[in-house]
Design a protein around this motif. Structure first.
Motif, PDB file in Angstrom:
ATOM      1  N   SER A 174       0.823  -1.213   0.000  1.00  0.00           N
ATOM      2  CA  SER A 174       0.000   0.000   0.000  1.00  0.00           C
ATOM      3  C   SER A 174       0.859   1.265   0.000  1.00  0.00           C
ATOM      4  O   SER A 174       0.420   2.313  -0.489  1.00  0.00           O
ATOM      5  CB  SER A 174      -0.931  -0.001   1.226  1.00  0.00           C
ATOM      6  OG  SER A 174      -1.802  -1.108   1.186  1.00  0.00           O
ATOM      7  N   LEU A 175       2.081   1.171   0.521  1.00  0.00           N
ATOM      8  CA  LEU A 175       2.977   2.331   0.543  1.00  0.00           C
ATOM      9  C   LEU A 175       3.559   2.634  -0.829  1.00  0.00           C
ATOM     10  O   LEU A 175       3.967   3.771  -1.093  1.00  0.00           O
ATOM     11  CB  LEU A 175       4.119   2.091   1.538  1.00  0.00           C
ATOM     12  CG  LEU A 175       3.725   1.909   3.006  1.00  0.00           C
ATOM     13  CD1 LEU A 175       4.972   1.629   3.837  1.00  0.00           C
ATOM     14  CD2 LEU A 175       2.997   3.141   3.527  1.00  0.00           C
ATOM     15  N   LEU A 211      17.554  -2.373   1.003  1.00  0.00           N
ATOM     16  CA  LEU A 211      17.451  -3.798   0.718  1.00  0.00           C
ATOM     17  C   LEU A 211      16.645  -4.444   1.829  1.00  0.00           C
ATOM     18  O   LEU A 211      16.902  -4.222   3.015  1.00  0.00           O
ATOM     19  CB  LEU A 211      18.839  -4.427   0.620  1.00  0.00           C
ATOM     20  CG  LEU A 211      19.690  -3.974  -0.567  1.00  0.00           C
ATOM     21  CD1 LEU A 211      21.089  -4.568  -0.474  1.00  0.00           C
ATOM     22  CD2 LEU A 211      19.042  -4.381  -1.881  1.00  0.00           C
ATOM     23  N   LEU A 212      15.660  -5.255   1.425  1.00  0.00           N
ATOM     24  CA  LEU A 212      14.742  -5.877   2.366  1.00  0.00           C
ATOM     25  C   LEU A 212      14.739  -7.382   2.169  1.00  0.00           C
ATOM     26  O   LEU A 212      14.975  -7.882   1.066  1.00  0.00           O
ATOM     27  CB  LEU A 212      13.320  -5.339   2.162  1.00  0.00           C
ATOM     28  CG  LEU A 212      13.135  -3.820   2.158  1.00  0.00           C
ATOM     29  CD1 LEU A 212      11.746  -3.455   1.669  1.00  0.00           C
ATOM     30  CD2 LEU A 212      13.378  -3.257   3.555  1.00  0.00           C
ATOM     31  N   GLY A 213      14.444  -8.108   3.213  1.00  0.00           N
ATOM     32  CA  GLY A 213      14.336  -9.557   3.119  1.00  0.00           C
ATOM     33  C   GLY A 213      13.218 -10.058   4.007  1.00  0.00           C
ATOM     34  O   GLY A 213      12.924  -9.450   5.035  1.00  0.00           O
ATOM     35  N   GLY A 214      12.583 -11.149   3.599  1.00  0.00           N
ATOM     36  CA  GLY A 214      11.505 -11.687   4.418  1.00  0.00           C
ATOM     37  C   GLY A 214      10.919 -12.949   3.827  1.00  0.00           C
ATOM     38  O   GLY A 214      11.410 -13.483   2.829  1.00  0.00           O
ATOM     39  N   THR A 240      13.528 -11.345  -1.645  1.00  0.00           N
ATOM     40  CA  THR A 240      14.471 -10.235  -1.559  1.00  0.00           C
ATOM     41  C   THR A 240      13.910  -9.059  -2.339  1.00  0.00           C
ATOM     42  O   THR A 240      13.453  -9.223  -3.472  1.00  0.00           O
ATOM     43  CB  THR A 240      15.842 -10.624  -2.141  1.00  0.00           C
ATOM     44  OG1 THR A 240      16.368 -11.737  -1.419  1.00  0.00           O
ATOM     45  CG2 THR A 240      16.814  -9.464  -2.076  1.00  0.00           C
ATOM     46  N   VAL A 241      13.953  -7.877  -1.756  1.00  0.00           N
ATOM     47  CA  VAL A 241      13.408  -6.684  -2.409  1.00  0.00           C
ATOM     48  C   VAL A 241      14.429  -5.559  -2.370  1.00  0.00           C
ATOM     49  O   VAL A 241      15.021  -5.271  -1.322  1.00  0.00           O
ATOM     50  CB  VAL A 241      12.097  -6.226  -1.737  1.00  0.00           C
ATOM     51  CG1 VAL A 241      11.701  -4.836  -2.220  1.00  0.00           C
ATOM     52  CG2 VAL A 241      10.973  -7.214  -2.036  1.00  0.00           C
ATOM     53  N   SER A 294       6.492  -3.819   2.743  1.00  0.00           N
ATOM     54  CA  SER A 294       6.353  -3.017   3.950  1.00  0.00           C
ATOM     55  C   SER A 294       6.390  -3.860   5.217  1.00  0.00           C
ATOM     56  O   SER A 294       6.541  -3.325   6.324  1.00  0.00           O
ATOM     57  CB  SER A 294       5.052  -2.214   3.905  1.00  0.00           C
ATOM     58  OG  SER A 294       3.919  -3.053   3.990  1.00  0.00           O
ATOM     59  N   LYS A 295       6.267  -5.192   5.083  1.00  0.00           N
ATOM     60  CA  LYS A 295       6.299  -6.087   6.231  1.00  0.00           C
ATOM     61  C   LYS A 295       7.605  -6.875   6.314  1.00  0.00           C
ATOM     62  O   LYS A 295       7.728  -7.805   7.108  1.00  0.00           O
ATOM     63  CB  LYS A 295       5.116  -7.047   6.176  1.00  0.00           C
ATOM     64  CG  LYS A 295       3.765  -6.343   6.216  1.00  0.00           C
ATOM     65  CD  LYS A 295       2.616  -7.332   6.123  1.00  0.00           C
ATOM     66  CE  LYS A 295       1.275  -6.604   6.170  1.00  0.00           C
ATOM     67  NZ  LYS A 295       0.127  -7.542   6.078  1.00  0.00           N
TER      68      LYS A 295
END
Length: 322
Positions: free
Chosen positions: A126-127, A246-249, A280-281, A255-256
């Motif tokens: 949503s962001l 850099l994001l990971g999950g 990975t984002v 956003s989470k």
């Protein structure tokens, strides 16, 4: 064994790998008739003569990466069905209703979602999406003939539907359109190279890779000085209007996800990171004051490879899912 998130998202990546003659072993304990993995033998990218339209029937759970005309006809009550669409990073997707025969008054529905949604998590988040969540859904039972063509805002879209009466169904035509400045992208492959450009626009863009990967950023232009910061309380990009993170999950929604590193200053060279997460984002936040650009390449992480640190490289591994 793949996590629940990987199990669902690999319906995209495995389908595409199969069309290129590439597969990898997946352990599936509860295969059912509508398991998307049973579609691996489908030829999703057939060679068609000029002007010929690719046509085939849809399954209750399906994935499409090619243009064509697709028909779903219920042979029994179908209560929870979805078709995922994906294009190349620089493509948008148009879905046109050619024929619809469903019982809206009896509880049937046919909806298009601008992006993907799995287990309540959305991509883009949503962001990052230009529309509020409520406007990302287009319900045929509400719009009818008013809106028979829907174009996505990025390279992924989906339809989900409920059809209770056998014999009822619908036909859609899917086309691809070029996108000069791709923003939010889900990669079709576990390796590749991409340049993201945001030209004086106040927006956020995420590039999602549904694999553990090694990602290397070779060029970043943000209109700032040089620098690279790990995500630590004492060294972050807080307060900076333009930056890359850099994001990971283990889910779909950026956003989470867990923030791993911030890059808030321009540099030319090489910054590398190993990210052992299900997803990975690389996400760029832009204030609109600059022409921001980032070039990066990525490949699937080989967990057997050595963990020797190299110059200008940082390593971070996600904790295994419980």
């Amino acid at each position: 064994m793949p996590s629940a998130f990987q199990f669902q998202c690999h319906l995209v990546l495995i389908f595409l790998a199969a069309s290129k003659g590439e597969t990898r072993y997946l352990e599936v304990r509860e295969a059912v008739e509508d398991d998307p993995f049973l579609l691996l033998s489908e030829d999703l990218k057939r060679e068609l003569s000029a002007g010929q339209i690719y046509r085939r029937s849809l399954r209750c759970i399906d994935m499409l990466s090619t243009e064509g005309q697709f028909t779903f006809t219920a042979d029994q009550p179908q209560l929870h069905c979805a078709t995922f669409f994906i294009g190349e990073p620089e493509e948008l997707i148009t879905i046109h209703y050619d024929f619809v025969n469903i019982d809206c008054q009896g509880g049937d529905f046919l909806k298009v979602f601008d992006g993907w949604i799995l287990k309540g998590e959305k991509f883009p988040s949503s962001l990052d999406h230009p529309l509020p969540t409520s406007q990302r859904y287009v319900d045929f039972c509400e719009s009818g003939n008013i809106q028979r063509s829907i174009r996505s805002s990025q390279n992924v879209a989906m339809i989900f539907f409920k059809i209770q009466q056998p014999g009822n169904g619908f036909t859609v035509t899917v086309k691809k359109n070029s996108n000069l400045f791709p923003c939010n992208v889900i990669s079709q492959t576990p390796s590749g190279r991409f340049t993201m450009v945001i030209p004086h626009q106040h927006r956020n863009c995420s590039f999602s890779i549904i694999y553990p990967v090694v990602i290397k950023i070779s060029d970043l232009i943000l209109g700032h000085l040089n620098g690279l910061f790990l995500k630590k309380p004492s060294a972050s990009c807080a307060g900076v209007g333009d930056f890359v993170e850099l994001l990971g999950g283990a889910g779909l929604d950026p956003s989470k996800m867990f923030p791993l590193a911030d890059l808030c200053h321009s540099f030319h060279g090489s910054a590398q990171m190993k990210i052992g997460c299900d997803n990975t984002v690389l996400r760029m936040v832009s204030s609109g004051k600059h022409i921001n650009r980032v070039t990066f390449e990525y490949h699937q992480l080989d967990l057997q490879e050595t963990e020797t640190r190299k110059e200008n490289s940082i390593e971070e591994f996600c904790f295994p899912s419980i």
